[in-house]
Write an enzyme that holds these catalytic residues in place. Structure first.
Site, mmCIF file in Angstrom:
data_model
loop_
_atom_site.group_PDB
_atom_site.id
_atom_site.type_symbol
_atom_site.label_atom_id
_atom_site.label_comp_id
_atom_site.label_asym_id
_atom_site.label_seq_id
_atom_site.Cartn_x
_atom_site.Cartn_y
_atom_site.Cartn_z
ATOM 1 C CG HIS A 139 26.017 -3.147 3.478
ATOM 2 N ND1 HIS A 139 25.385 -4.270 2.991
ATOM 3 C CD2 HIS A 139 25.079 -2.170 3.484
ATOM 4 C CE1 HIS A 139 24.122 -3.981 2.734
ATOM 5 N NE2 HIS A 139 23.901 -2.710 3.007
ATOM 6 C CD GLU A 167 27.180 -7.439 2.062
ATOM 7 O OE1 GLU A 167 26.933 -6.262 2.388
ATOM 8 O OE2 GLU A 167 26.799 -7.953 0.995
ATOM 9 C CB SER A 226 21.171 -2.343 1.064
ATOM 10 O OG SER A 226 21.037 -2.471 2.463
#
Length: 526
Positions: A444, A339, A211
Site C-alpha cells: 500500500h 496492499e 487510499s
C-alpha cells in the site's frame, strides 16, 4: 496501539524543499515563461520556480474553520489586497502524529498549485486528495513537479480537515460527518473557478486520490455534487467496495468500511462529546470551546468515518455503485499487488507476537467465522515463508484486490474504465517497514513515488523505475487530457476490468481475479 497509528504506516510525512528562482535572462528561442504573479478570485499570489515548474503554495481556498466556524461547511476565503506570497505551503490540518517540523492547526484549508514553467493555456487540471486514513496527511507531502512538467498539467494538491475535525457528527448539526468531504469538494470548486489563471482548462478537471483520498474520490462519483464539477476520476487503493474483516486493519480491530450511516456517525459523535463533558443540547457550543489538545485524542474514533445519508452523500457509496447510481465519466481504478503487507508490517513492528503460526488460526476464525477452515485450506501456512506473509495474502486478496475488481465491474457496466495493478516488487519502501519474512513488495502506497516526489524527494534510483514512472505519468496525464491513458511509446492499455500490471519492463494485462482468488472469495462468507 491507536487506529491513527495503524493507518500512519502508509502516510509519508516529509518537508517539501522549494527551489530558488531561476535567472531572468533567457534566449529568445526559448518558449515564453508564464508569469509568477497571477490573480485568483480572492486576490493576487506570487509563486516560485522549481525546476521546470511554477509552484503556488499555501493558497487559501476557504475561510479558516476556527472558532465559531469549527464544524461548519467551508466558505469562500475572504479577499486580500496586494500580492500574497505563495512560496511556502500552509499549515497541515490538525492531526495526532507530526512526523516533521511542518506546523499544523485548524487554519489549514490550503491548496498548492504546480504548473509547467512555460506559458501554456488549456492544460488539463488534476486535483489530488491525499491518503492517511482520514486522520493524517497533507497536500504538501506530494511534490507534483514531475507530473506537471512531464504531463503538461496543472496539478492541485489539497488539505482537508481530518479526524474529529473533519468527520464529527451530531444531531441537528448541518454537514454532520462530511466536513472533510465538503472541504475536498470546495477545493475542486476553487480549482474550477481559478484554473484559467494557471493556464488550466476549467472544463477539464480530473480528481484523483489514493487510499482515504481514493475512497473520497469514489464516494464523490456517487454524490450529486460531482455532476458538472469533474470530467474524469482516478481511484487508487480506495474502491467504494472496500471492506475489512475483524482484524483486517490491525489484530483485534473490528470489521470496518470507509463509510458509515449518518445515524452511526451522530451516535459516535455524541459519545465523544459526552466523554469530553459536552453532552446535552449545548454539546456543539461546548465542543467549540474545547482546546485542540483535548479533542485530538478522540480523532482515532473518526478514521474511515465518512457519513452517508446526507446532502453530499445521500446513499452508501458501495450500494450506489452496485445500482449504477454514479456520475458517468471515464475512470481509472486500481491498487497495488501487495496492499495489506503495509498493514501487517505495521502490526508486526508494533508487536511481533500478534501474527504467528500459533495466532494465524485465531485470526482466520475471528475474521471469517465458520469459513475459517476453508480459508486456511486455500491459504495454508506451509505455502508461505511466514505467518505474516500468509495473513497479508489473505487480506490483500479478500479485502483489497477483489473488492477493487468488484468496484471496477460496477463502474464498467455504465462507463469507460481503465483498470490497473501496480506490481513493482522492489518499489521504494515508503512505509519504512523492515520485517523478517515479510518483504514489502508492492505494498500500500508504494506506487506514490512513481507519480510524486514525496516530500520533495525523488525516491526512484534505478533507470528501470524511472522509466516506469515516466510511463505512469504519461498514462495519468494523457487520461486527464482526453479520457484515454494511452500515449506514444507506452504499452497499450485497453479499457475494461482486466488490469494492466505496472512493473518495470513488464507492463501487461493480467488476470488479477485469478491471481487473487476472487472466484473463491465470491463464494466464501464471513
Amino acid at each position: 496501539m491507536k487506529m491513527a497509528d495503524v493507518k500512519s504506516v502508509f502516510t509519508v510525512l516529509a518537508v517539501v524543499s522549494a527551489a530558488g528562482l531561476v535567472g531572468a535572462c533567457r534566449s529568445s528561442r526559448e518558449p515564453a515563461q508564464a508569469p509568477l504573479t497571477v490573480r485568483v478570485d480572492s486576490g493576487s499570489v506570487r509563486g516560485i520556480v522549481k525546476g521546470g515548474s511554477r509552484q503556488f503554495l499555501g493558497i487559501p481556498y476557504a475561510e479558516p474553520p476556527t472558532g465559531a466556524l469549527r464544524w461548519t461547511l467551508p466558505r469562500k476565503p475572504r479577499p486580500w489586497s496586494g500580492v500574497r506570497a505563495a512560496g511556502r505551503p500552509g499549515n497541515d490540518c490538525t492531526q495526532g502524529t507530526q512526523g516533521s517540523r511542518q506546523p499544523s492547526g485548524e487554519d489549514c484549508l490550503y491548496v498548492n498549485v504546480t504548473t509547467p514553467r512555460e506559458h501554456h493555456g488549456g492544460l488539463p487540471v488534476m486535483v489530488w486528495w491525499h491518503g492517511g486514513g482520514f486522520t493524517q496527511g497533507s497536500g504538501r507531502e506530494y511534490d507534483a513537479v514531475r507530473l506537471a512538467t512531464e504531463g503538461k498539467a496543472v496539478v492541485v494538491t489539497v488539505n482537508y480537515r481530518l479526524g474529529i475535525f473533519g468527520y464529527l457528527g451530531l444531531p441537528w448539526l448541518p454537514g454532520s460527518g462530511d466536513f472533510g468531504f465538503a472541504d475536498q469538494i470546495s477545493a475542486l470548486q476553487w480549482a474550477r473557478r481559478n484554473a484559467s489563471a494557471f493556464g488550466g482548462d476549467p472544463r477539464n478537471v480530473t480528481v484523483f486520490g489514493q487510499s482515504a483520498g481514493g475512497m473520497s474520490v469514489c464516494a464523490l462519483l456517487t454524490s450529486p455534487a460531482a455532476k458538472g464539477l469533474i470530467s474524469k476520476a482516478i481511484v487508487s487503493s480506495g474502491s467504494c467496495r472496500l471492506r475489512w474483516p475483524a482484524g483486517g486493519l490491525f489484530p483485534g480491530a473490528p470489521a470496518d468500511r470507509p463509510y458509515v450511516p449518518l445515524a452511526q456517525g451522530q451516535s459516535d459523535g455524541s459519545a465523544a462529546a459526552k466523554e469530553l463533558g459536552c453532552g446535552g443540547e449545548k454539546a456543539l457550543a461546548c465542543l467549540r470551546r474545547e482546546p485542540v489538545a483535548d479533542l485530538l485524542p478522540h480523532s482515532d474514533s473518526f478514521a474511515d468515518h465518512l457519513a452517508y445519508g446526507t446532502d453530499l452523500l445521500p446513499r452508501d457509496p458501495a450500494a450506489a455503485l452496485r445500482a449504477g447510481a454514479f456520475t458517468n465519466i471515464p475512470v481509472i481504478v486500481g491498487g497495488t499487488r501487495d496492499e495489506a503487507r503495509a498493514f501487517v508490517g505495521g502490526a508486526l513492528k508494533y508487536d511481533s507476537k500478534l501474527i504467528t503460526s500459533e495466532t494465524y488460526p485465531r485470526l482466520l476464525r475471528r475474521a471469517f467465522g465458520s469459513s475459517a477452515d476453508k480459508v486456511a485450506a486455500r491459504y495454508p501456512l506451509s505455502r508461505y515463508p511466514s505467518a505474516g506473509l500468509a495473513w497479508a495474502a489473505v487480506l490483500t486478496d479478500e479485502s483489497w484486490a477483489c473488492s477493487t475488481l468488484a468496484g471496477a465491474r460496477d463502474l464498467a457496466a455504465r462507463t469507460t474504465v481503465y483498470s490497473y495493478e501496480f506490481a513493482d516488487e522492489n518499489a521504494p519502501n515508503v512505509n519504512g517497514l523492515r520485517i523478517p519474512g515479510l518483504p514489502q513488495g508492492a505494498a500500500h502506497a508504494s506506487d506514490l513515488p512513481y507519480l510524486f516526489d514525496l516530500g520533495g524527494r525523488d525516491l526512484l534510483v534505478t533507470r528501470d523505475r524511472k522509466e516506469l514512472a515516466r510511463t505512469m505519468v504519461g498514462y495519468w496525464s494523457a487520461f486527464a487530457r482526453s479520457g484515454d491513458p494511452n500515449h506514444r511509446g507506452a504499452p497499450s492499455w485497453r479499457p475494461g476490468t482486466a488490469p494492466l500490471s505496472l512493473a518495470p519492463g513488464a507492463i501487461r494485462t493480467v488476470d488479477a481475479a485469478a491471481e487473487h482468488n476472487c472466484g473463491f472469495w465470491e463464494t466464501t462468507t464471513r
